[in-house]
Write an enzyme that holds these catalytic residues in place. Sequence first.
Site, PDB file in Angstrom:
ATOM      1  N   HIS A  40       0.831  -1.214   0.000  1.00 41.13           N
ATOM      2  CA  HIS A  40       0.000   0.000   0.000  1.00 41.13           C
ATOM      3  C   HIS A  40       0.869   1.269   0.000  1.00 41.13           C
ATOM      4  CE1 HIS A  40      -3.902  -2.045   0.871  1.00 41.13           C
ATOM      5  NE2 HIS A  40      -3.106  -2.932   1.431  1.00 41.13           N
ATOM      6  N   ASN A  49     -10.371  -2.696   2.529  1.00 37.72           N
ATOM      7  CA  ASN A  49     -10.075  -2.688   1.100  1.00 37.72           C
ATOM      8  C   ASN A  49     -11.350  -2.435   0.308  1.00 37.72           C
ATOM      9  OD1 ASN A  49      -7.314  -3.200   1.214  1.00 37.72           O
ATOM     10  ND2 ASN A  49      -7.558  -5.420   1.091  1.00 37.72           N
ATOM     11  N   HIS A  66      -3.746   1.163  12.114  1.00 37.15           N
ATOM     12  CA  HIS A  66      -3.488  -0.064  12.873  1.00 37.15           C
ATOM     13  C   HIS A  66      -4.829  -0.718  13.189  1.00 37.15           C
ATOM     14  CE1 HIS A  66      -1.875  -2.939  15.509  1.00 37.15           C
ATOM     15  NE2 HIS A  66      -1.594  -2.217  16.568  1.00 37.15           N
ATOM     16  N   TYR A 107       0.701  -4.120  12.165  1.00 38.78           N
ATOM     17  CA  TYR A 107       0.634  -2.694  11.831  1.00 38.78           C
ATOM     18  C   TYR A 107       1.460  -1.839  12.780  1.00 38.78           C
ATOM     19  CZ  TYR A 107      -2.751  -3.752   8.263  1.00 38.78           C
ATOM     20  OH  TYR A 107      -3.339  -4.252   7.135  1.00 38.78           O
TER      21      TYR A 107
HETATM   22 FE1  HDD Z   1      -2.614  -4.722   5.451  1.00 39.70          FE
HETATM   23  C1  HDD Z   1      -1.121  -1.697   5.101  1.00 39.70           C
HETATM   24  C2  HDD Z   1      -5.560  -3.426   4.287  1.00 39.70           C
HETATM   25  C3  HDD Z   1      -4.009  -7.873   5.456  1.00 39.70           C
HETATM   26  C4  HDD Z   1       0.065  -5.885   7.051  1.00 39.70           C
HETATM   27  N1  HDD Z   1      -3.212  -2.924   4.800  1.00 39.70           N
HETATM   28  C5  HDD Z   1      -2.449  -1.785   4.739  1.00 39.70           C
HETATM   29  C6  HDD Z   1      -3.230  -0.701   4.257  1.00 39.70           C
HETATM   30  C7  HDD Z   1      -4.482  -1.177   4.028  1.00 39.70           C
HETATM   31  C8  HDD Z   1      -4.472  -2.580   4.374  1.00 39.70           C
HETATM   32  C9  HDD Z   1      -5.670  -0.407   3.525  1.00 39.70           C
HETATM   33  C10 HDD Z   1      -2.730   0.706   4.020  1.00 39.70           C
HETATM   34  C11 HDD Z   1      -2.992   1.599   5.188  1.00 39.70           C
HETATM   35  C12 HDD Z   1      -2.567   3.014   4.861  1.00 39.70           C
HETATM   36  O1  HDD Z   1      -3.208   3.628   4.000  1.00 39.70           O
HETATM   37  O2  HDD Z   1      -1.594   3.476   5.446  1.00 39.70           O
HETATM   38  N2  HDD Z   1      -4.393  -5.500   4.890  1.00 39.70           N
HETATM   39  C13 HDD Z   1      -5.495  -4.783   4.531  1.00 39.70           C
HETATM   40  C14 HDD Z   1      -6.636  -5.670   4.471  1.00 39.70           C
HETATM   41  C15 HDD Z   1      -6.196  -6.919   4.780  1.00 39.70           C
HETATM   42  C16 HDD Z   1      -4.792  -6.809   5.059  1.00 39.70           C
HETATM   43  C17 HDD Z   1      -8.048  -5.238   4.147  1.00 39.70           C
HETATM   44  C18 HDD Z   1      -6.956  -8.203   4.882  1.00 39.70           C
HETATM   45  C19 HDD Z   1      -8.191  -8.276   5.241  1.00 39.70           C
HETATM   46  N3  HDD Z   1      -2.069  -6.535   6.087  1.00 39.70           N
HETATM   47  C20 HDD Z   1      -2.794  -7.704   6.040  1.00 39.70           C
HETATM   48  C21 HDD Z   1      -2.089  -8.751   6.729  1.00 39.70           C
HETATM   49  C22 HDD Z   1      -0.937  -8.181   7.201  1.00 39.70           C
HETATM   50  C23 HDD Z   1      -0.942  -6.804   6.783  1.00 39.70           C
HETATM   51  C24 HDD Z   1      -2.586 -10.169   6.908  1.00 39.70           C
HETATM   52  C25 HDD Z   1       0.183  -8.791   8.002  1.00 39.70           C
HETATM   53  C26 HDD Z   1       0.085  -9.835   8.752  1.00 39.70           C
HETATM   54  N4  HDD Z   1      -0.819  -3.949   5.896  1.00 39.70           N
HETATM   55  C27 HDD Z   1       0.130  -4.600   6.590  1.00 39.70           C
HETATM   56  C28 HDD Z   1       1.330  -3.764   6.912  1.00 39.70           C
HETATM   57  C29 HDD Z   1       0.925  -2.378   6.303  1.00 39.70           C
HETATM   58  C30 HDD Z   1      -0.420  -2.680   5.693  1.00 39.70           C
HETATM   59  C31 HDD Z   1       2.618  -4.328   6.473  1.00 39.70           C
HETATM   60  C32 HDD Z   1       1.918  -1.717   5.383  1.00 39.70           C
HETATM   61  C33 HDD Z   1       1.933  -0.251   5.761  1.00 39.70           C
HETATM   62  C34 HDD Z   1       1.167  -0.173   6.989  1.00 39.70           C
HETATM   63  O3  HDD Z   1       0.720  -1.432   7.329  1.00 39.70           O
HETATM   64  O4  HDD Z   1       0.960   0.828   7.643  1.00 39.70           O
HETATM   65  O5  HDD Z   1       1.546  -3.697   8.259  1.00 39.70           O
END
Ligand code: HDD
Length: 718
Positions: free
Chosen positions: A97, A170, A361, A384
């Site tokens: 993202h 999402n 988060h 997060y």
């Molecule tokens: Fe995630 C970012 C949505 C599964 C780990 N995720 C991130 C963002 C969104 C989502 C919208 C961007 C937030 C922003 O605008 O800063 N993610 C989802 C959805 C998931 C999902 C809807 C499943 C239902 N994500 C998911 C899993 C993991 C992560 C299973 C880890 C175990 N996601 C992250 C992250 C991010 C992230 C690596 C990257 C940047 C951030 O968090 O702030 O932690």
Amino acid sequence: MTNPGPPEERPHAPVAPGTGNPGPPSKPERDDKDIALDAHRAPDPDGALTTDQGVRVDDTDNSLTVDDRGPTLLEDFQLREKLTRFDHERIPERVVHARGSGAYGYFEPYESLAEYTCADFLQTPGHRTPVFVRFSTVQGPRGSADTVRDVRGFATKFYTRHGNYDLVGNNMPVFFIQDAIKFPDFVHAVKPEPPDEMPTGASAHDTFWDFCSLQPESTHMLMWLMSDRAIPRSFRMMQGFGVHTFRLVNAEGVGTFVKFHWRPKLGVCSQVWDEAQITAGRDPDFHRRDLWEAIEAGDFPEWELGVQLIPERDEFAYPFDLLDPTKIVPEELVPVRPVGRMVLNRNPQNFFAETEQVAFHTANVVPGIDFTNDPLLQGRNFSYLDTQLIRLGGPNFAQLPVNRPLADVRNNQRDGYGQQLIHPGTSYAPNSVGGGCPATMGGGRLPEGVFEHYQERIDGAAIRRRSPSFADHYSQAALFWHSMAEWEQQHIIAAFAFELGKVADREVRRRMVVNLMHVDQGLAAEVARRIGVAPPDPQDHPVAGVGPADEPRVSPALSLENLWAAGIRTRKVAVLAVPGVDGGQVRAAHERLGAEGAVVETVAPHDGHVLAQDGEHLPVDRALPTTASVLYDAVVVPDGGGRTLTAEPDAVRFATEALRHGKPVAALGDGTALLRAAGADEPEQVAGVAVSTSGGQPGTSFWEGFVQLIEQHRFPQR
Ligand code: HDD
């Protein structure tokens, strides 16, 4: 210089004059020394440029050197500070993202949800809670194009009076995997491949499809990803979903399962694939610009928040597991109840400070909202916070203006990189020297606004095993497929053929087709044909995806055909004009379509003005070389211009692409000549094309008919 500090309602984001820094800490944290310093701060009447230490600078264009041609001196602290600050401007982009755009606004409930939740922001009809929303793509880096085929993030931070609540969702209601432990595998597979870091912003490559073909739980999500949901027309025209089943908890501690839905007021609209690819080149910032411009123009995008509420006693009432994030709860089983609306009405002032530094988060919950044991959500609740620590360089990111809660923050957390606050007094509990402050609220019945974890009874052995109740990977993929209109199915087939057609490994292609056999044999056979793979024998691969009898076979709520909006607000219409054009028709297009809320622009071969038939100089909004029909939703070709435009290759391409992408087109008088040059031999026979050959000004019914065509958005059957 002042910085109002987001959100507008924020009571404690003062800025020290002239510095642009977040200023002194909020009230409870300040001590006498700090206040005494404040009294000495005097705004600089000249607004002069200073160093970070507040020293006024005479010249920022020349380094300190020995004479005109001599060496630069190490003592030039201005040069060193300026370069050091520049060298440190970048922070790590989000691991997923990374590319996104954000905006501020508010949420207000229609009714009280007190029966189900004590969440403060869902209690009082009309009470406005400030929000910040960030939309994003998943795969590409910060500089990638907006219109790639991808899932879109839809993350909302509610600055509630009882703390920040983040709904990190999402634009698709399911996910690729069921357990967070698979997330690094999934992301490694979809990201550009390690040897050559290709492709950017695309899932059409071997490792992604290799992973998915071996991970059948991804099949349902793949159906969404191959559908037009993955190429939205605008962030403003996307649904959002919380994905997981969450839990609402009321004041009595009673829990209710909940699925969150955002529904755009402007309807759900998508591009077509060829259009999305061309847009990526014509305007890589297409979605970012669209959101920004709409808000600047006062066309504030709006979504309705809906909830599907499921009593805890019904936890096992469905043929799928509520904890499985690869499943939806079909709206035909549990209707979506509209409970409030969100309006985005303010653009950030500084992309980095706000959109880049916002930290979401899933574990940021407030009293009245709690988790379930969805194993994907449980892992996210760790990930997060962990990611923000590295991305934002330490534990104090919640003090950044965009992340700072409106609710007061008082605790014994101290120090660390980037500490902004001057904490007086003690930093431990229990204490007596600090008067026992800050005090916890535990013991007995909790006062309003205190978080208490939902008391779920847990009793079981620690095991590493996927729940057998998560085993059906195809029924809902098939539900999605069978809910699509014919043209949507064709787009899905074409998307699978495009993506798998870019996969070099024939075995991966074959495995993927076998997976699709379990969804629908017709789908699998057609994809197999297009990618040159022998269709597997249906005898060997029975369609698993028909679902148990008590699950709907078709969910009309999933088809885009049922999600278009009434009206044409903010749709962009190009009116093609050349010297000699019928000025009355150009003006009528602006007036009639503008009155319906459309954004109408005159597009001509060159900038400036064009001289209309009636002698009027019509202002040009865009010159053809700087734009393209992919940037518009509809096109008008007035009389007096069509024939001339046939000699303009840019104009012919404009019309050709508009027709090819199924856009509504109006041709008046000789405007039809351009459509013929664009390949429509009989324009009046083409779906979505409005033709007026009568000459002069077309009547009201012509424009009303054209508005209806624009309302339909695309004519993909063309
Ligand atoms: Fe995630 C970012 C949505 C599964 C780990 N995720 C991130 C963002 C969104 C989502 C919208 C961007 C937030 C922003 O605008 O800063 N993610 C989802 C959805 C998931 C999902 C809807 C499943 C239902 N994500 C998911 C899993 C993991 C992560 C299973 C880890 C175990 N996601 C992250 C992250 C991010 C992230 C690596 C990257 C940047 C951030 O968090 O702030 O932690």
